[in-house]
Design an enzyme around this catalytic site. Sequence first.
Site, mmCIF file in Angstrom:
data_model
loop_
_atom_site.group_PDB
_atom_site.id
_atom_site.type_symbol
_atom_site.label_atom_id
_atom_site.label_comp_id
_atom_site.label_asym_id
_atom_site.label_seq_id
_atom_site.Cartn_x
_atom_site.Cartn_y
_atom_site.Cartn_z
ATOM 1 N N THR A 1 28.862 30.999 3.335
ATOM 2 C CA THR A 1 28.314 32.317 3.428
ATOM 3 C C THR A 1 28.100 32.719 4.824
ATOM 4 O O THR A 1 27.057 32.214 5.538
ATOM 5 C CB THR A 1 26.966 32.334 2.647
ATOM 6 N N LYS B 1 29.177 38.450 -2.620
ATOM 7 C CA LYS B 1 28.136 37.260 -2.635
ATOM 8 C C LYS B 1 26.705 37.844 -2.214
ATOM 9 O O LYS B 1 25.629 37.749 -2.717
ATOM 10 C CB LYS B 1 28.579 35.956 -1.674
ATOM 11 N N LYS C 1 18.353 33.730 4.656
ATOM 12 C CA LYS C 1 19.490 33.947 5.418
ATOM 13 C C LYS C 1 20.450 34.799 4.720
ATOM 14 O O LYS C 1 20.976 35.852 5.447
ATOM 15 C CB LYS C 1 20.310 32.516 5.516
ATOM 16 N N LEU D 1 30.227 25.756 6.541
ATOM 17 C CA LEU D 1 29.232 25.619 7.773
ATOM 18 C C LEU D 1 28.216 26.644 7.478
ATOM 19 O O LEU D 1 28.168 27.215 6.693
ATOM 20 C CB LEU D 1 30.395 25.876 8.836
ATOM 21 N N PRO D 2 27.221 26.123 8.285
ATOM 22 C CA PRO D 2 26.017 27.070 8.167
ATOM 23 C C PRO D 2 25.957 28.379 8.429
ATOM 24 O O PRO D 2 25.255 29.093 7.538
ATOM 25 C CB PRO D 2 24.915 26.406 9.181
#
Length: 289
Positions: free
Chosen positions: A93, A168, A243, A65-66
Site C-alpha cells: 500500500t 484502497k 499510515k 514492502l512497507p
Amino acid sequence: MKDIGFIGLGNMGSKMSIHLAKAGYNVSGFDIDNKLVDKLTGFGINKENSISEISKNKDIIITMLPNGKIVNEVLKEVLNYSSNFPTIIDCSTIDVKTSKSLYDLLLSKNIPLLDAPVSGGTIGALNGTLTFMVGGDKEVFDEMAPIFNLMGSKSVYCGSAGSGQATKLCNNMLLAVTMIGVGESFNMARNLKLDLNVLYEVISTATGSCWSVNNYCPVENVGPKSPADNNFLPGFSAKLMSKDLKLAVNAANQVNSNIEFGKKAEQIFTKMAEGVNGEKDFSAIIKEI
Ligand code: NAD
C-alpha cells in the site's frame, strides 16, 4: 512454469509467496531480513541474497514492502539489474503519486507495472482469500489473473495506473470513519445503560448497519468473533491504519477533495498509533475516543 521473484517477505509476503510455490511456480524470495527467507525455504522458496540476484531471469516480480519510499528504491534497483522484461506487481500500500511515476518509468523501459494493493489482512494472506484492487494496463491484469487467483479470492481491475492504490485508500478511509462512528455509538449506548447485545441485534439489520458493526463489532462478546474478543490482537494495527489515512489525506489534498471526516479520522488514529496501543487492532479505537 514461470519464474517469480518475491521481494518483501514480512507478515503478508511470507504467506502470499507460499501459495505460488505450492501451485508449482518456481518462486525465489528476497528480504533484507535474512531470517525471514530462511524460514520459507522449507516451503519450496529459493533464497536470493540481493535485489541484483532476484532481478535476473524472472518472468514476474512481486513486491510487498512497507511504504512508497522503499518500493521506489527497490523497483529502481530492479530496473538496473533485470535481465529481461518481467511483469512487476506491487502489492504494497503506497501513495498514488509514487505508484503512477513508477509505472511511467518502467513503461519507458518496456516493463509493465500493476499496482495491486490488498484487503483481507494476514488471515486473508494465509488462507489465499485476499481481495486485490488493481491499476495498470487491462491486458496485463488479465494475463496475471492466475497469479491473483492463487493469492486471493477476488481481484478487481480498477483502471489506469494508480487506480488500485486510490481505491484502497478510499476504502480504508471509509472503514476508519465507520469504525470511529461505531465506537461512539456503542460507548454512548453503554453510558445510557443499554444492553449492547440488544443494540447489536437492532443495528446489524437497521439503517446503521455496516461492516464495522456486522462483521467486526469492537465490543467483546457482541456479534461474530472479532479482535475485540481477544484483547484486539492480532489484527490490522492502528499503525497501519494511520499510515493508510495519511496516504488518503495526501491523495485528497492533491485533487482538492474535501474529506473532513477522513482528516479527523487520520488525527484520531495517528494519536492511537503513537501511543501504547499502536500495535493493537484498529477497532480498539473504541477505547481511545
Ligand atoms: P512487514 O513489515 O511485515 O513486511 C515488510 C517486509 O519488507 C519486511 O520483512 C522487511 O524486512 C521487508 N523490507 C523492507 N525494506 C526492504 C528492502 N529494501 N528490500 C527487501 N525487503 C525489504 O509488513 P506487512 O504487514 O507484510 O505489510 C506489507 C505491505 O502490505 C504494507 O504496504 C502494508 O501497508 C500492506 N498491507 C498490510 C496488511 C496487514 O494486515 N499486515 C493488510 C493490507 C495491506
